[in-house]
Design an enzyme around this catalytic site. Structure first.
Site, PDB file in Angstrom:
ATOM      1  N   ASP A 148       0.828  -1.197   0.000  1.00 21.08           N
ATOM      2  CA  ASP A 148       0.000   0.000   0.000  1.00 21.08           C
ATOM      3  C   ASP A 148       0.872   1.261   0.000  1.00 21.08           C
ATOM      4  O   ASP A 148       1.856   1.346   0.734  1.00 21.08           O
ATOM      5  CB  ASP A 148      -0.847  -0.038   1.291  1.00 21.08           C
ATOM      6  CG  ASP A 148      -1.946   0.995   1.311  1.00 21.08           C
ATOM      7  OD1 ASP A 148      -2.773   0.995   0.391  1.00 21.08           O
ATOM      8  OD2 ASP A 148      -1.977   1.807   2.263  1.00 21.08           O
ATOM      9  N   GLU A 174       1.658  -0.256  -5.028  1.00 19.02           N
ATOM     10  CA  GLU A 174       0.819   0.870  -5.410  1.00 19.02           C
ATOM     11  C   GLU A 174       1.710   2.108  -5.512  1.00 19.02           C
ATOM     12  O   GLU A 174       2.106   2.679  -4.495  1.00 19.02           O
ATOM     13  CB  GLU A 174      -0.277   1.101  -4.360  1.00 19.02           C
ATOM     14  CG  GLU A 174      -1.223   2.221  -4.760  1.00 19.02           C
ATOM     15  CD  GLU A 174      -2.098   2.740  -3.620  1.00 19.02           C
ATOM     16  OE1 GLU A 174      -3.156   3.310  -3.911  1.00 19.02           O
ATOM     17  OE2 GLU A 174      -1.716   2.593  -2.446  1.00 19.02           O
TER      18      GLU A 174
HETATM   19  C1  GLC Z   1      -4.206   3.068  -0.502  1.00 23.36           C
HETATM   20  C2  GLC Z   1      -5.462   2.247  -0.615  1.00 23.36           C
HETATM   21  C3  GLC Z   1      -6.619   3.034  -0.101  1.00 23.36           C
HETATM   22  C4  GLC Z   1      -6.359   3.435   1.335  1.00 23.36           C
HETATM   23  C5  GLC Z   1      -5.034   4.174   1.449  1.00 23.36           C
HETATM   24  C6  GLC Z   1      -4.620   4.342   2.881  1.00 23.36           C
HETATM   25  O1  GLC Z   1      -4.248   4.155  -1.363  1.00 23.36           O
HETATM   26  O2  GLC Z   1      -5.636   1.810  -1.934  1.00 23.36           O
HETATM   27  O3  GLC Z   1      -7.811   2.317  -0.200  1.00 23.36           O
HETATM   28  O4  GLC Z   1      -7.370   4.260   1.802  1.00 23.36           O
HETATM   29  O5  GLC Z   1      -3.991   3.483   0.812  1.00 23.36           O
HETATM   30  O6  GLC Z   1      -4.191   3.117   3.400  1.00 23.36           O
END
Ligand code: GLC
Length: 552
Positions: free
Chosen positions: A205, A248
């Site tokens: 994440d 991500e």
């Molecule tokens: C990432 C996730 C999202 C979440 C954020 C904080 O962007 O995809 O859903 O709210 O991280 O953890």
């Protein structure tokens, strides 16, 4: 055939499927999805051809950010089951040859995590330095909140602590201090723990935020965060050389490349956020050039790495990397109403309603997903064309329960729908119209189409492994590509316009007189064709049509 040779780098032609246990299947009749329910649905995923399940956070959590606010990294949220249920699920998935990865959310914790409670209570706490504190928000600190509708600053003053703490996301998600070796060790322990139970890696994440150390005292003396990510990767590889980190990273291509690692490998795969955004621009314009441009610009990943491609995910459809005018074009086409938009940068919608339910267009988009180079990642419900519920708050619009069959609980749960984590999508995209049971037996359904795409994609390693050559189709509405590997070549064609079209493609002379065999259809639209002695092929495409053709 050649798949056996690719199995060592399984992620390169995997089919990844993201789901949230909470909204997938309730087996215990309590209204909340659970691991036992998910275990019962593993065969659905197997039949679809999924090879890797990505679990969204299932750890104990006050659930103020759909589980991305964790209070215990070593447990299972009791609403979803027990650790025993988790292991049973994992074992069932592995029995069907599927790997499982899970969200690793270590940029921050919940403010209810015992570490943060201890940290804020005293400067002497061993956990104080696990978070990022300041007497005054530093000038050179990180800029920009991720959720501008809810938060105004990345710093919040904590009365109990007597200092400000940093949080890139909601204020109830204090950022962990990645510069602290104890935090680094703990992250490795968390990974080691879940890998020991059988996970094949993680969806990491918010990677750039996790590595951020800007504005911290002596920032220049701190170890390079990329070295840390490389260390973490090396640690993972030592434990299991088959495990992956899927990151991500929503940055321009050139910046994203750093996260694959420079000298030493870091992330195994990065999501292609740029390609995804340009795809929507191309769809909005009925012109393939924005997408073709992104593919041409996209750097090659390192040898064993890969891009991860997607159409939708659990967050808003972010359009933050488009220009203001481009974003407005996509808004006008796919989300003109304010309630459809979020944070001024994205759409809280799923694909089918954006395309007004046009099955030809929806099928064409998924054909693209499975044929573009990169590992396709599906978000649950995409395989049946679920819609969104705009009456849900924010990003929750696309996080409604899975629709298994018609009826009041949609097959998701037998409990009173009042107890569901989110209500089922109402109306024409609801379970009475869109569900797995009805689509399974229907050869024209989206589920059958996506199952076919998965099957062909798995049988056609050129798509995942081959070299991509864009072909000039002579029309801005048609994307034509040749995917070639040592021992084979496949041609893919996608028509972004609502008009039938005939295109003439010029292939390499080596392909002169080759036969072209349709892989997706054997009906009249898929009449076999042949490359001319001059190396040209003339092919017809239906309105919003797509074809995959093996060059024999
Ligand atoms: C990432 C996730 C999202 C979440 C954020 C904080 O962007 O995809 O859903 O709210 O991280 O953890």
């Amino acid at each position: 055939m050649r798949l056996s040779r690719t199995a060592d780098l399984w992620w390169k032609n995997a089919v990844v499927y993201c789901l949230d246990v909470e909204t997938y299947q309730d087996a215990l009749g309590e209204g909340c999805g659970d691991f036992r329910g998910l275990t019962q649905r593993v065969d659905h995923l197997d039949r679809l051809g999924v090879t890797c399940i990505w679990l969204m956070p299932f750890y104990p959590s006050p659930d103020r950010d759909d589980g991305y606010d964790i209070t215990d990294f070593y447990g299972v949220d009791p609403r979803l089951g027990t650790l025993g249920d988790f292991v049973e699920f994992l074992r069932t998935a592995r029995d069907r040859g599927m790997r499982v990865i899970a969200d690793l959310v270590v940029n921050h914790t919940s403010d209810q995590h015992p570490w943060f409670k201890s940290a804020r209570a005293s400067r002497e706490s061993p956990y104080r330095d696990w978070y990022v504190w300041a007497d005054e928000p530093p000038e050179d600190g990180p800029k920009g909140v991720v959720f501008p509708d809810e938060e105004k600053s990345v710093w919040t003053y904590d009365e109990e602590a007597g200092q400000y703490y940093q949080h890139r996301f909601y204020k109830h998600q204090p950022d962990l201090n990645i510069a602290n070796p104890a935090v680094r060790d703990e992250i490795a322990r968390i990974m080691g723990f879940w890998m020991e139970l059988g996970l094949s890696g993680f969806r990491v994440d918010a990677v750039p935020f996790m590595l951020e150390t800007d504005g911290q005292a002596d920032a220049e003396k701190l170890p390079d965060p990329h070295d840390y990510l490389a260390d973490l990767r090396a640690f993972m590889d030592r434990r299991d050389g088959q495990a992956i980190l899927l990151g991500e990273v929503n940055l321009p291509y050139s910046d994203t490349m750093a996260f694959f690692g420079d000298e030493a490998p870091e992330l195994t795969m990065c999501f292609d956020f740029i390609g995804m955004q340009r795809l929507y621009l191309a769809l909005a314009r009925g012109d393939v050039r924005p997408l073709a441009g992104a593919l041409a610009e996209r750097p090659a990943p390192p040898k064993d790495g890969h891009w991860a491609t997607f159409v939708r995910n659990h967050d808003e459809l972010t359009l933050d990397k488009l220009s203001d005018d481009e974003r407005q074009e996509v808004f006008d086409a796919f989300g003109p109403k304010e309630e459809m938009q979020l944070y001024g940068r994205g759409l809280r919608r799923r694909l089918p309603p954006m395309l007004e339910g046009d099955a030809r267009r929806i099928k064409m988009v998924y054909s693209l997903l499975f044929s573009l180079p990169g590992t396709p990642v599906l978000f649950y419900g995409e395989e049946i064309g679920m819609g969104e519920d705009l009456s849900e708050k924010g990003r929750n619009a696309v996080r409604t329960p899975m629709q298994w069959r018609p009826g009041p609980g949609g097959g998701f749960s037998s409990a009173d729908p009042e107890r569901f984590p989110a209500r089922l999508v109402p109306g024409e995209y609801g379970p009475d119209h869109v569900n797995v049971a009805a689509q399974r037996g229907d050869p024209d359904s989206l589920l059958s189409w996506i199952s076919l795409l998965v099957e062909r994609y798995r049988e056609t390693p050129e798509l995942a492994w081959g070299e991509l050559t864009p072909l000039d189709s002579g029309a801005d509405t048609v994307l034509a590509q040749l995917h070639a590997a040592d021992d084979g070549a496949v041609l893919t064609l996608h028509n972004f316009a609502d008009e039938e079209i005939e295109v003439t493609l010029r292939l390499d002379r080596a392909h002169a007189r080759a036969g072209l065999i349709d892989l997706l259809s054997d009906g009249p639209a898929g009449a076999d064709a042949e490359v001319s002695p001059e190396g040209e092929a003339t092919l017809r495409l239906a309105p919003y049509g797509c074809r995959w053709m093996r060059v024999e």
